[in-house]
Each structure stands twice: as C-alpha cells, then as structure tokens.
Write a protein that holds these residues in place. Sequence first.
Motif, PDB file in Angstrom:
ATOM      1  N   PHE A  93     -87.312  17.696   8.818  1.00 26.72           N
ATOM      2  CA  PHE A  93     -86.310  17.106   8.665  1.00 26.72           C
ATOM      3  C   PHE A  93     -84.960  18.166   9.725  1.00 26.72           C
ATOM      4  O   PHE A  93     -84.692  17.832  10.787  1.00 26.72           O
ATOM      5  CB  PHE A  93     -86.101  16.647   8.437  1.00 26.72           C
ATOM      6  N   PRO A  94     -84.963  19.281   8.570  1.00 31.36           N
ATOM      7  CA  PRO A  94     -83.651  20.159   9.047  1.00 31.36           C
ATOM      8  C   PRO A  94     -83.353  20.335  10.469  1.00 31.36           C
ATOM      9  O   PRO A  94     -82.890  21.125  11.041  1.00 31.36           O
ATOM     10  CB  PRO A  94     -83.191  20.919   8.044  1.00 31.36           C
ATOM     11  N   ARG A  95     -84.476  21.195  10.612  1.00 31.65           N
ATOM     12  CA  ARG A  95     -85.111  21.896  11.625  1.00 31.65           C
ATOM     13  C   ARG A  95     -85.165  20.840  13.259  1.00 31.65           C
ATOM     14  O   ARG A  95     -85.234  21.038  13.615  1.00 31.65           O
ATOM     15  CB  ARG A  95     -86.300  22.511  11.467  1.00 31.65           C
ATOM     16  N   ALA A  96     -86.464  20.308  12.790  1.00 34.71           N
ATOM     17  CA  ALA A  96     -86.354  18.711  14.069  1.00 34.71           C
ATOM     18  C   ALA A  96     -84.683  18.810  14.864  1.00 34.71           C
ATOM     19  O   ALA A  96     -84.388  18.958  15.544  1.00 34.71           O
ATOM     20  CB  ALA A  96     -86.820  17.758  13.385  1.00 34.71           C
ATOM     21  N   LEU A  97     -83.174  18.814  13.234  1.00 33.59           N
ATOM     22  CA  LEU A  97     -82.814  18.404  13.608  1.00 33.59           C
ATOM     23  C   LEU A  97     -81.779  19.058  14.677  1.00 33.59           C
ATOM     24  O   LEU A  97     -81.036  19.120  15.574  1.00 33.59           O
ATOM     25  CB  LEU A  97     -81.848  18.041  12.750  1.00 33.59           C
ATOM     26  N   GLN A  98     -81.739  20.852  13.939  1.00 32.69           N
ATOM     27  CA  GLN A  98     -81.467  22.017  15.013  1.00 32.69           C
ATOM     28  C   GLN A  98     -81.698  21.474  15.824  1.00 32.69           C
ATOM     29  O   GLN A  98     -81.516  22.021  16.959  1.00 32.69           O
ATOM     30  CB  GLN A  98     -81.780  23.101  14.141  1.00 32.69           C
ATOM     31  N   VAL A  99     -83.446  21.786  16.366  1.00 34.16           N
ATOM     32  CA  VAL A  99     -83.828  21.611  17.329  1.00 34.16           C
ATOM     33  C   VAL A  99     -83.399  20.923  18.306  1.00 34.16           C
ATOM     34  O   VAL A  99     -82.837  20.105  19.804  1.00 34.16           O
ATOM     35  CB  VAL A  99     -85.680  21.337  17.503  1.00 34.16           C
ATOM     36  N   ALA A 100     -83.122  18.997  18.327  1.00 33.22           N
ATOM     37  CA  ALA A 100     -82.287  17.701  19.201  1.00 33.22           C
ATOM     38  C   ALA A 100     -81.121  18.076  19.395  1.00 33.22           C
ATOM     39  O   ALA A 100     -80.368  18.442  20.696  1.00 33.22           O
ATOM     40  CB  ALA A 100     -82.398  16.970  17.974  1.00 33.22           C
ATOM     41  N   GLU A 101     -79.957  18.906  18.667  1.00 34.48           N
ATOM     42  CA  GLU A 101     -78.850  19.984  18.683  1.00 34.48           C
ATOM     43  C   GLU A 101     -78.376  20.317  19.755  1.00 34.48           C
ATOM     44  O   GLU A 101     -77.782  20.055  20.800  1.00 34.48           O
ATOM     45  CB  GLU A 101     -78.162  20.024  17.378  1.00 34.48           C
ATOM     46  N   LYS A 102     -79.497  21.483  19.925  1.00 31.29           N
ATOM     47  CA  LYS A 102     -79.503  22.404  20.949  1.00 31.29           C
ATOM     48  C   LYS A 102     -79.590  21.806  21.833  1.00 31.29           C
ATOM     49  O   LYS A 102     -79.365  22.437  23.150  1.00 31.29           O
ATOM     50  CB  LYS A 102     -80.662  23.559  20.397  1.00 31.29           C
ATOM     51  N   ILE A 103     -80.787  21.201  22.335  1.00 29.95           N
ATOM     52  CA  ILE A 103     -81.588  20.372  23.347  1.00 29.95           C
ATOM     53  C   ILE A 103     -80.525  19.452  23.443  1.00 29.95           C
ATOM     54  O   ILE A 103     -79.756  19.046  25.315  1.00 29.95           O
ATOM     55  CB  ILE A 103     -82.352  20.035  22.958  1.00 29.95           C
ATOM     56  N   LYS A 104     -79.750  18.513  23.361  1.00 29.55           N
ATOM     57  CA  LYS A 104     -78.303  17.431  23.849  1.00 29.55           C
ATOM     58  C   LYS A 104     -77.534  18.837  24.357  1.00 29.55           C
ATOM     59  O   LYS A 104     -76.708  17.993  25.069  1.00 29.55           O
ATOM     60  CB  LYS A 104     -78.004  16.981  22.575  1.00 29.55           C
ATOM     61  N   GLU A 105     -77.378  19.864  24.434  1.00 28.94           N
ATOM     62  CA  GLU A 105     -76.810  21.028  24.588  1.00 28.94           C
ATOM     63  C   GLU A 105     -76.258  20.892  25.404  1.00 28.94           C
ATOM     64  O   GLU A 105     -75.626  21.240  27.303  1.00 28.94           O
ATOM     65  CB  GLU A 105     -76.165  21.894  23.862  1.00 28.94           C
ATOM     66  N   ASN A 106     -77.804  21.384  26.442  1.00 26.63           N
ATOM     67  CA  ASN A 106     -77.906  21.287  27.748  1.00 26.63           C
ATOM     68  C   ASN A 106     -78.767  20.788  28.411  1.00 26.63           C
ATOM     69  O   ASN A 106     -78.853  19.721  29.602  1.00 26.63           O
ATOM     70  CB  ASN A 106     -79.158  22.613  28.169  1.00 26.63           C
ATOM     71  N   LEU A 107     -79.149  19.184  27.876  1.00 29.75           N
ATOM     72  CA  LEU A 107     -79.895  18.035  28.278  1.00 29.75           C
ATOM     73  C   LEU A 107     -79.300  16.847  28.128  1.00 29.75           C
ATOM     74  O   LEU A 107     -80.293  16.154  27.084  1.00 29.75           O
ATOM     75  CB  LEU A 107     -81.231  18.426  28.312  1.00 29.75           C
ATOM     76  N   GLY A 108     -78.458  15.986  27.756  1.00 30.46           N
ATOM     77  CA  GLY A 108     -77.680  15.438  26.926  1.00 30.46           C
ATOM     78  C   GLY A 108     -78.950  14.450  27.704  1.00 30.46           C
ATOM     79  O   GLY A 108     -78.244  13.504  26.809  1.00 30.46           O
ATOM     80  N   HIS A 109     -78.238  14.371  28.795  1.00 32.19           N
ATOM     81  CA  HIS A 109     -78.991  13.260  29.274  1.00 32.19           C
ATOM     82  C   HIS A 109     -80.333  12.136  29.616  1.00 32.19           C
ATOM     83  O   HIS A 109     -80.899  11.330  29.202  1.00 32.19           O
ATOM     84  CB  HIS A 109     -78.796  12.912  31.024  1.00 32.19           C
ATOM     85  N   ILE A 110     -81.104  13.579  28.162  1.00 35.09           N
ATOM     86  CA  ILE A 110     -82.595  12.964  28.218  1.00 35.09           C
ATOM     87  C   ILE A 110     -82.750  12.483  26.675  1.00 35.09           C
ATOM     88  O   ILE A 110     -81.919  13.197  25.862  1.00 35.09           O
ATOM     89  CB  ILE A 110     -83.468  14.294  28.022  1.00 35.09           C
ATOM     90  N   PRO A 111     -82.987  11.071  26.636  1.00 31.35           N
ATOM     91  CA  PRO A 111     -83.461  11.020  25.472  1.00 31.35           C
ATOM     92  C   PRO A 111     -84.156  12.177  24.509  1.00 31.35           C
ATOM     93  O   PRO A 111     -85.670  12.028  24.761  1.00 31.35           O
ATOM     94  CB  PRO A 111     -84.459   9.024  26.205  1.00 31.35           C
ATOM     95  N   ILE A 112     -83.792  11.852  23.710  1.00 31.96           N
ATOM     96  CA  ILE A 112     -84.397  12.392  22.497  1.00 31.96           C
ATOM     97  C   ILE A 112     -85.230  11.031  21.065  1.00 31.96           C
ATOM     98  O   ILE A 112     -84.024  10.733  20.526  1.00 31.96           O
ATOM     99  CB  ILE A 112     -83.486  13.695  21.568  1.00 31.96           C
ATOM    100  N   ILE A 113     -86.455  11.407  21.434  1.00 34.51           N
ATOM    101  CA  ILE A 113     -86.724  10.603  20.082  1.00 34.51           C
ATOM    102  C   ILE A 113     -87.254  11.232  19.029  1.00 34.51           C
ATOM    103  O   ILE A 113     -87.799  12.601  19.058  1.00 34.51           O
ATOM    104  CB  ILE A 113     -87.822   9.616  21.166  1.00 34.51           C
TER     105      ILE A 113
END
Length: 392
Positions: free
Chosen positions: A82-102
């Motif tokens: 889960f901590p790694r999954a969270l890192q991935v989500a945070e990094k993608i949000k920086e660039n693609l904030g409008h894309i829903p992350i599930i």
Amino acid sequence: MRLLLIYPPITMWERYSSDIGHAGGRQLPLGIYYLASYIRNKGHEVCAIDAEAQQKTVADLAAVAAQFHPDAIGISATTVAFPRALQVAEKIKENLGHIPIIIGGPHVTAAAEDAMSHQSIDIAILGEGEVTLAALLAALDSGEDLSALDGIVFRRNGKVVSTPRRPYIDDIDSIPFPAYDLVPDMTLYNPPPANYRALPVANIITSRGCPNQCTFCDRSVFGQKLRLRSPANIAAEIEMLYRQYHVREIAFVDDTFTLRPDHVIELFKILDDKNIHFPWTCMSRINTVDHDILKFMKEHGCWHISFGIESGSEEILQLIKKKISLKRAAEIIGICRSLQIRTKGFFIVGHPGETVASIEQTIRLALELPLDDVVVTLNTPLPGTEQYESVA
C-alpha cells in the motif's frame, strides 16, 4: 474508456522484510490481469503493468500514464504494497490530477477509511473487483451518480461516502481467464529457488473464498463462502497456458487447493484425456488430505505441498482456530515423505497468548517433523483479520 491498471513497484526486500529477499520468488499478480480481461470484454481498452516484475519506478509509471492518456487509473495493493501504491497515486496526481484514481485489493477492502484519508485516491473498490469496476467505468463514462453503485467508497463535497458491499460472484467460471497476452514475458515469474522443477511456471487459482476461520488470515476480499471453478474451466486455462504460452509447471496458489479432493481428481482426469502432464505444487491443509488423495496427486505430477501448521502448541492452535491436530499433522507429513512428495511447513510465532514454552514447542515440532522446508514468520495482525480487530 481507457483504463490503466497498475500493480505497484514493491521491492523484494519490502515483500520479504529481509536482506535475502532478492532470492525470493515472484508470482504473476492475477488480480490486475483478471480485471483486465473482464473489463476488456466490456469493450474498454486496457493497459496493465506489473511494476514489480517489470522493474518500473514510480516516475516510470507516471510517464506511462501520461503517454497512455487513460480515462481512469486502477491500482491494486496488499497491505505490504500500500505505501508504494500511494506513492504511485501521488505522483500521477501531480501530472494528471483530473484523472480518477481507483484503488482496490485486500488493504483497501479491510481499511477503506484509512485508504480514503489520502487525497490522491479518489475511489476505493471493496471486495471482488470485476463487476464493480465495470459498473464504475460505465458510471464515470456516463456521469452517473456514484452513490447508486454498490461496493465503492468515494468522496462527495469532502466527505467520504461508502455504499453497500456488492454480493460475491457465485459463478466464477463466468470470469474470463487472466489477460495473459498483456504479460510481456512469462519468464519474469518464478517461484523461489528449489520450489520449481520446470520453467516457465504459471500460478493459477481454482477457487475463491475460504471457509476456514484462522484468526490471522484476511478473508475480506473473497469472503468465507467457497466458490469453485469447474474442473473443465481450470483444465481449459491450463491447456491454454501449456500449448500457447509453453508453461511447463503449475503452482496452484489457492489457500487450500485440496478442500474438494473430488475436484482435484476430476481436473487431472480431464488433463489426462488431453495428454497434458506437468509437475505442480500446491498449498493444502492437514485435515483435507489422506493417503488416497495424496497418492493420486503424486501420480499426477504433484511433487511439493505447503502446509500451514502454525504452532506446536495444541492450546495456541485452538486459540487461533486452526482446527488441526498435531498428531494428524505428523501422520500426513509422514505419508507425504513415504510417497516422495516434498513438504513445506509454515509456522508463526508470536500469536496472542503465546508464551516462551509454546514457542519452544513450535521449534521442537518444526525440527521433529520430516519436513523438507520450514518457513517461520513473526505474527503480524493485518487489517481484515480477527487478530487485528482484537488489538486495534
């Protein structure tokens, strides 16, 4: 819809919590590939990445996301990952904030409130993901109110909203085989050294749900009701792996492959008729096998069985609801030895109620049983387990 599915880049050290982690095995994360095949059958375009096996960094995944232009991103995570999954989500949000992350998987299902406390995660899927994810993508595409969907947790006006759990999928034959064609290289996946006899090895699962009640085990995703794939369905997947992907060994990764010995027998009779033979391994329980089924398994390629014995103390076994007898454990391990089936015994130390004396009993039993391999872990109450609820 264009969906990007990600299994996060957990390291071997993180997975095994040891400096010898580099020697550990790696299994295909069946979850994301089952989701990929199911969603693709609904008409969506899917890209699936196992970042652990493909050695993708968090930055790599963000770049893939930007290049793929997804309409939604799904990330699967165990508690360890889960901590790694969270890192991935945070990094993608920086660039693609409008894309829903599930996000989905065991950790989220067992601890959804914790997962949704992180703003980089937009929606959590509870339990089995196939039907819920398909319904969610349809809702996102049409702009439907998410509160009408079962099995999700999401935010509305800054507040976390949880909908009722979706019923389990009764007919698991209805789920298509994992999207093996999206796996770039099947040889990325191998059990640990000395745990296979032929390469490449494929791990498959033949059931969902576990009827046992062990207090240290999380059953939040697949539940407690056993749902079996038909032997014909399993045989068809094995035939595809054998003939199309040239797999030469199977690791059955069900928690207990032998819960229904009659299904095991029927499966291998079908494979005999197809002239498909291979070495294979499985996990079992002491109280689900006897000499006859073990002899049949040996004659049909089984060369290694892992048993969860857990403790050398009858009192601790009762406390953790293991429901096995140490006398029977000795008998079954002895039968396996006589049939030349290698055995691995899993043990846990540090259960609630454990004492120095009970730990010594466990050590003594592990040394006395004619096991070929012994794995000992420290008890860690995980979200979704009875032990976790008792100490939380």
